[in-house]
Design an enzyme around this catalytic site. Structure first.
Site, PDB file in Angstrom:
ATOM      1  N   GLY A 117       0.846  -1.193   0.000  1.00 26.97           N
ATOM      2  CA  GLY A 117       0.000   0.000   0.000  1.00 26.97           C
ATOM      3  C   GLY A 117       0.884   1.247   0.000  1.00 26.97           C
ATOM      4  O   GLY A 117       2.117   1.151   0.078  1.00 26.97           O
ATOM      5  N   TYR A 137     -16.103   2.607   8.494  1.00 29.98           N
ATOM      6  CA  TYR A 137     -14.632   2.629   8.561  1.00 29.98           C
ATOM      7  C   TYR A 137     -14.171   2.999   9.969  1.00 29.98           C
ATOM      8  O   TYR A 137     -13.366   2.292  10.579  1.00 29.98           O
ATOM      9  CB  TYR A 137     -14.090   3.608   7.519  1.00 29.98           C
ATOM     10  CG  TYR A 137     -12.589   3.752   7.527  1.00 29.98           C
ATOM     11  CD1 TYR A 137     -11.775   2.647   7.306  1.00 29.98           C
ATOM     12  CD2 TYR A 137     -11.980   4.991   7.753  1.00 29.98           C
ATOM     13  CE1 TYR A 137     -10.391   2.781   7.309  1.00 29.98           C
ATOM     14  CE2 TYR A 137     -10.608   5.126   7.747  1.00 29.98           C
ATOM     15  CZ  TYR A 137      -9.815   4.021   7.522  1.00 29.98           C
ATOM     16  OH  TYR A 137      -8.449   4.148   7.531  1.00 29.98           O
ATOM     17  N   LYS A 139     -12.263   0.447  12.592  1.00 34.86           N
ATOM     18  CA  LYS A 139     -10.912   0.714  13.117  1.00 34.86           C
ATOM     19  C   LYS A 139     -10.957   0.886  14.631  1.00 34.86           C
ATOM     20  O   LYS A 139     -10.002   0.531  15.334  1.00 34.86           O
ATOM     21  CB  LYS A 139     -10.294   1.947  12.452  1.00 34.86           C
ATOM     22  CG  LYS A 139     -10.043   1.817  10.975  1.00 34.86           C
ATOM     23  CD  LYS A 139      -9.193   0.620  10.588  1.00 34.86           C
ATOM     24  CE  LYS A 139      -7.706   0.874  10.737  1.00 34.86           C
ATOM     25  NZ  LYS A 139      -6.903  -0.252  10.211  1.00 34.86           N
TER      26      LYS A 139
END
Ligand code: UDP
Length: 322
Positions: free
Chosen positions: A10, A149, A153
């Site tokens: 990434g 999201y 997380k």
């Protein structure tokens, strides 16, 4: 040391891998190339101390085998990017919750020190600025996909801290604030590569909302330096740290700045959030980190200014795509 980076192909993972290799470590990357790209690690691919597995963190057998042989783990594999999250809510939740659970559980089995890459998004739409690590989180409805999201997380953080408290797994958590730099793609929503590409192509620069929302952009190498230092400092175990610049920029000003720096003829076009993402989309007006804890624990703060970062990003896009 032998170091495992999940999500190492990434954008951030590729810088982390390079830095850890330069410091003389052996690095293993596991990446399923969902948002990562082999291109990101082209420049280090032939390094004899680098091992790359194109595979997912759901491959428990592989993860266990690699974790067993590692001294440290940097867990960066995740679904990221607002556009990606809105378009792929199932993958987001499954990767960030179930995938992380596998990595953290196996790290615990062998008691390997692990860094959890979390996000400023966990503060949600709180307006209690600047954000301090212990402050409340404020989220919208579960029908607004964006929040999956932050929620996912936050679960990673809960789980990592639970393992630390209950099972003495050595963990460090970093909440990253809008990390930017060359190699970041605009494909999943990130504003700077999108604006730079639009400006260079002469396309409209798409400002969502009225553009008065602001962000603190942090250069990727500053972020990577902080992450490594946090992992190498014993007193940071079991702690959460904001990692980010405190310099705020309004999105409309960012658009104007990029237009000017690229000498672009692009128009700046405002687009409603509903049109840009999804109906009922909620954005954060401001997002500023309090980094006093980072300074106190590791005497570290970001150095690279936004103009320098933008210059690097513009050069990168000119060199690569034009
Ligand atoms: N944004 C924008 N135009 C774009 C992409 C993003 O105006 O083409 C805005 C977005 O709505 C947000 C800010 O830029 O207010 C930062 O977006 P990004 O997705 O990079 O990160 P976020 O902070 O939202 O996670």
């Amino acid at each position: 040391m032998n170091i495992l980076i999940t999500g190492g192909a990434g954008f951030i993972g590729s810088y982390l891998a390079q830095e850890l290799l330069e410091r003389g470590n052996r690095v293993t990357i596991i990446d399923n190339l969902s948002t990562g790209r082999l291109n990101n690690i082209n420049h280090i691919y032939k390094n004899k101390n680098l091992n790359v597995y194109i595979d997912t963190i759901f491959n428990e057998e592989l993860i266990e085998d690699v974790i067993k042989k590692s001294d440290q783990i940097y867990h960066l594999a995740a679904a990221v990017g607002v556009q990606f999250i809105v378009d792929n809510p199932v993958e987001t939740i499954e990767t960030n919750v179930a995938g992380s659970e596998i990595v953290i559980r196996l790290a615990n089995k062998y008691k390997k020190k692990i860094f959890i890459a979390s996000t400023s998004e966990v503060y949600g739409k709180s307006d209690s600025l600047p954000f301090k690590e212990g402050k409340d989180r404020v989220y919208g409805s579960t029908s607004v996909r964006r929040w999956s999201y932050a929620e996912s997380k936050a679960i990673d953080e809960f789980l990592a801290l639970a393992y630390w408290h209950e099972k003495k797994l050595p963990v460090v958590i970093g909440r990253l604030f809008n990390t930017v730099g060359p190699r970041q793609t605009g494909q999943y929503g990130m504003v700077i590569p999108r604006f730079v590409r639009q400006a260079l192509l002469g396309h409209p620069i798409t400002v969502f909302g009225d553009g008065t929302q602001s962000r603190c952009f942090t250069y990727v190498e500053d972020v990577v330096g902080a992450i490594i230092k946090l992992m190498d400092t014993k007193k940071c175990l079991g702690e959460i740290f904001n990692i980010g610049s405190t310099a705020e920029t309004k999105i409309i000003e960012l658009a104007q700045k990029i237009k000017k720096m690229t000498n672009s003829s692009s128009k700046i076009k405002k687009i409603s959030y509903d049109e840009a993402y999804e109906e009922g989309f909620e954005d954060m007006k401001r997002r500023v980190p309090d980094i006093s804890k980072l300074k106190k624990f590791i005497d570290y703060s970001p150095k690279v200014k936004l103009e320098q970062t933008l210059n690097k990003v513009i050069d990168y896009h000119k060199g690569n795509k034009f």
